[in-house]
Scaffold this active site. Sequence first.
Site, mmCIF file in Angstrom:
data_model
loop_
_atom_site.group_PDB
_atom_site.id
_atom_site.type_symbol
_atom_site.label_atom_id
_atom_site.label_comp_id
_atom_site.label_asym_id
_atom_site.label_seq_id
_atom_site.Cartn_x
_atom_site.Cartn_y
_atom_site.Cartn_z
ATOM 1 N N ARG A 4 -6.208 -14.682 1.790
ATOM 2 C CA ARG A 4 -5.295 -14.638 0.651
ATOM 3 C C ARG A 4 -3.883 -14.930 1.149
ATOM 4 O O ARG A 4 -3.397 -14.254 2.056
ATOM 5 C CB ARG A 4 -5.347 -13.262 -0.027
ATOM 6 C CG ARG A 4 -4.307 -13.075 -1.117
ATOM 7 C CD ARG A 4 -4.456 -11.748 -1.865
ATOM 8 N NE ARG A 4 -3.412 -11.662 -2.882
ATOM 9 C CZ ARG A 4 -2.386 -10.808 -2.857
ATOM 10 N NH1 ARG A 4 -2.278 -9.909 -1.895
ATOM 11 N NH2 ARG A 4 -1.470 -10.822 -3.813
ATOM 12 N N HIS A 14 4.506 -14.624 -5.198
ATOM 13 C CA HIS A 14 4.629 -13.401 -4.399
ATOM 14 C C HIS A 14 6.126 -13.198 -4.150
ATOM 15 O O HIS A 14 6.567 -13.108 -3.003
ATOM 16 C CB HIS A 14 3.816 -13.493 -3.113
ATOM 17 C CG HIS A 14 3.472 -12.151 -2.502
ATOM 18 N ND1 HIS A 14 2.182 -11.756 -2.226
ATOM 19 C CD2 HIS A 14 4.257 -11.125 -2.112
ATOM 20 C CE1 HIS A 14 2.194 -10.539 -1.682
ATOM 21 N NE2 HIS A 14 3.441 -10.138 -1.598
ATOM 22 N N GLU A 35 1.862 -8.159 -8.038
ATOM 23 C CA GLU A 35 2.572 -6.911 -8.318
ATOM 24 C C GLU A 35 3.779 -7.080 -9.235
ATOM 25 O O GLU A 35 4.924 -6.848 -8.811
ATOM 26 C CB GLU A 35 3.008 -6.255 -6.994
ATOM 27 C CG GLU A 35 1.870 -5.988 -6.041
ATOM 28 C CD GLU A 35 2.299 -5.185 -4.819
ATOM 29 O OE1 GLU A 35 3.501 -5.083 -4.548
ATOM 30 O OE2 GLU A 35 1.418 -4.625 -4.142
ATOM 31 N N ASN A 80 -3.912 -3.883 -5.472
ATOM 32 C CA ASN A 80 -3.313 -3.506 -4.187
ATOM 33 C C ASN A 80 -3.163 -1.996 -4.170
ATOM 34 O O ASN A 80 -2.514 -1.425 -5.046
ATOM 35 C CB ASN A 80 -1.937 -4.154 -4.020
ATOM 36 C CG ASN A 80 -2.016 -5.676 -3.908
ATOM 37 O OD1 ASN A 80 -3.107 -6.240 -3.786
ATOM 38 N ND2 ASN A 80 -0.872 -6.325 -3.950
ATOM 39 N N TYR A 90 -2.242 1.417 -1.716
ATOM 40 C CA TYR A 90 -1.747 1.966 -0.447
ATOM 41 C C TYR A 90 -1.785 3.484 -0.398
ATOM 42 O O TYR A 90 -2.068 4.074 0.628
ATOM 43 C CB TYR A 90 -0.310 1.486 -0.189
ATOM 44 C CG TYR A 90 -0.266 0.019 0.158
ATOM 45 C CD1 TYR A 90 -0.504 -0.401 1.458
ATOM 46 C CD2 TYR A 90 -0.047 -0.946 -0.825
ATOM 47 C CE1 TYR A 90 -0.500 -1.746 1.789
ATOM 48 C CE2 TYR A 90 -0.047 -2.301 -0.504
ATOM 49 C CZ TYR A 90 -0.274 -2.690 0.806
ATOM 50 O OH TYR A 90 -0.297 -4.018 1.130
ATOM 51 N N GLU A 147 -5.053 -6.068 -1.478
ATOM 52 C CA GLU A 147 -4.262 -5.542 -0.362
ATOM 53 C C GLU A 147 -4.627 -4.091 -0.142
ATOM 54 O O GLU A 147 -4.725 -3.314 -1.093
ATOM 55 C CB GLU A 147 -2.741 -5.581 -0.637
ATOM 56 C CG GLU A 147 -2.116 -6.947 -0.598
ATOM 57 C CD GLU A 147 -0.621 -6.918 -0.896
ATOM 58 O OE1 GLU A 147 0.033 -5.875 -0.666
ATOM 59 O OE2 GLU A 147 -0.114 -7.949 -1.361
HETATM 60 C C1 PNW Z 1 3.167 -4.772 -1.396
HETATM 61 N N1 PNW Z 1 6.180 0.507 -3.630
HETATM 62 O O1 PNW Z 1 4.472 -4.344 -1.646
HETATM 63 C C2 PNW Z 1 3.284 -6.274 -1.268
HETATM 64 O O2 PNW Z 1 2.392 -6.996 -2.048
HETATM 65 C C3 PNW Z 1 3.324 -6.772 0.147
HETATM 66 O O3 PNW Z 1 4.037 -7.967 0.172
HETATM 67 C C4 PNW Z 1 3.894 -5.708 1.049
HETATM 68 O O4 PNW Z 1 4.101 -6.169 2.353
HETATM 69 C C5 PNW Z 1 2.925 -4.535 1.041
HETATM 70 O O5 PNW Z 1 2.693 -4.076 -0.287
HETATM 71 C C6 PNW Z 1 3.368 -3.356 1.885
HETATM 72 O O6 PNW Z 1 4.559 -2.812 1.403
HETATM 73 C C7 PNW Z 1 4.827 -3.116 -2.140
HETATM 74 O O7 PNW Z 1 7.253 0.991 -3.180
HETATM 75 C C8 PNW Z 1 6.083 -2.661 -1.820
HETATM 76 O O8 PNW Z 1 5.517 1.124 -4.495
HETATM 77 C C9 PNW Z 1 6.523 -1.451 -2.304
HETATM 78 C C10 PNW Z 1 5.713 -0.712 -3.149
HETATM 79 C C11 PNW Z 1 4.454 -1.178 -3.488
HETATM 80 C C12 PNW Z 1 4.009 -2.387 -2.978
#
Ligand code: PNW
Length: 445
Positions: A81, A125, A170, A296, A298, A352
Amino acid sequence: MSHAPLSRQFPPDFVWGVATSSFQIEGGAHEDGKGESIWDRFCRQPGVIADASNGDVACDHFHRLEEDLDLIASLGVNAYRFSIAWPRVQPAGHGEFNPKGLDFYERLVDGLKQRGIQAWATLNHWDLPQGLQDRGGWNDRDTVHRFVDYARHVQARLGDRLDGLTTHNEPWVVATLGHDKGIFAPGLKSRKVAAQVSHHLLLSHGLALQALRADGATAKLGIVLNLSSTVPATAMPADVAAAKLADSHSRRWYADPLFKGAYPEDALADLGADAPVVQPGDMAAIQQPMDYLGVNYYTRSVIAASGEEWNAKGRGLPVSDMDWEIYPDGLTDLLVLLKNDYANLPPVYITENGGAFRDDAVVLGRVQDDDRVAYLQTHIAAVASALQQGVPMAGYMVWSLMDNFEWASGYLKRFGIVHVDYGTQVRTPKASADWYRDFLLACKG
Ligand code: PNW
C-alpha cells in the site's frame, strides 16, 4: 477463541501487506516537475515539526525504487500500500497534468506486478497541492471537483494494473488535526472550517467513486478511516455520554454518511452553527457502495467528561513511543462494532497497524525490536478473533515498511519493520521484519 496456531486462522486468499505514504518516504521534492504540497509548505513554519525537519529527502525512495521493490518482495507480502503525490501528477492541483509524475508510479506498479505483489494506491495521503490551498484548499467546494479530475487521470494511466484504489487516507486527521487543532498541514484552527473540510472530503470520495466506475474501474474502490474503540473512563453517566459523543464526532461522523447516508444527529447538534453546509444530493453521492473499507488502528480512545486526556503511561498501562496505549482487544471490539452497526459493511482491510518503539538501534547489524514483534502478533491475533466472530476481514497491512517522516514528530519516531539510517539511507530489516516473513511463510504453509 481458536487455539490453532495464528497462521492457520486466515484464509489462503487473505491479503498481507506493508504500507507507506508518498510524503513520508519519497523525498525527490523537486524532481521531474513536482509541485509544492501543503506539507512542503507547513514544514517550513518554525516550531511545527519536532526536529525541524521536512520531506525533501525522507527515505530517498524516489531514487531507490528498485532497491525498495526488492526489499518489499523479500518480506514475502502479497500486497503493498502506497500513496500517489497529487503535486507530482498535477503540480498546481488544477490545470496542467505532468506525465513525468505518473512515470514514477507506473515504474512502481509495474515493479510490484513483476514481483507478484498487489498494488494498493491511495490518492490522498494528505499532500494536497499548495496551489489548491492558495484557493481555499479542502474548505473550498471546487477542490472536490479538482480531486475527481485527478482521480480519473490516475485511473486512466494506471487503473488496469491497480488492485485497490483508495480515495482518502484518514479524512478525520486531515479535517481535525489539520484544520481544527492546527498541528498538521495546513495548520488552521477553526472547528467550523474543519467540519466543512470533512464534508468536502467525503463528497469528493463519493463523486470520485461514481466517476471512476463510470470510466470502467477494475480496481477495488474504497476509503481508509482511522478508527479506535472509544470507551468511557468510568461507568459514571457523564463519562458514558462523553464517550458516546466522541464516537459520533470521529467514527460515526465518517462511517454513518458512507454506509447510512447521514451525519449522526448528536454530533450535528453539538456542532450547531459550525455544522457543514450540505447541498441537496450530497449525502446520496457520499453513500456510494464501496468494494472495501480500510481501517487504520493504533490504539483505543478513553474519554472522560472532564475533557482530561487519558494518560495511559501515567496509569502504568503499556504504551508505544507515541505514548499511545497498546490495546489489541480494542481492535477486535472495533471490528465487531462495525459489523453490528453497518449491515452493508463491505470486506474490511486493516490498512495500517503498527507501533513506534525505542529499541531500534542497529547493534552489530541487527535491530532487536521485540516490542514491535509483540505488538504485531497480538494485533494480528485480534484480527483473527474478529474473523471468527463473523467480521468480513480480508487483509492486514503493517505500518510501516520502513522508518519514515512521522509528520509533526519528524524523524524522531520510528514505525518501520525495516530500519533506515538517514545518514547513509541504508535499510536494515528489524527482527519484526524477520518475524513477519516467517509468519507469512507459515500462513502459506
Ligand atoms: C496515521 N492521531 O496517522 C497515518 O495514516 C500515517 O501516515 C502515520 O504515519 C501513522 O498513522 C502513524 O502516526 C495518524 O493522533 C496520525 O489520532 C495521528 C493520529 C492518527 C493517525
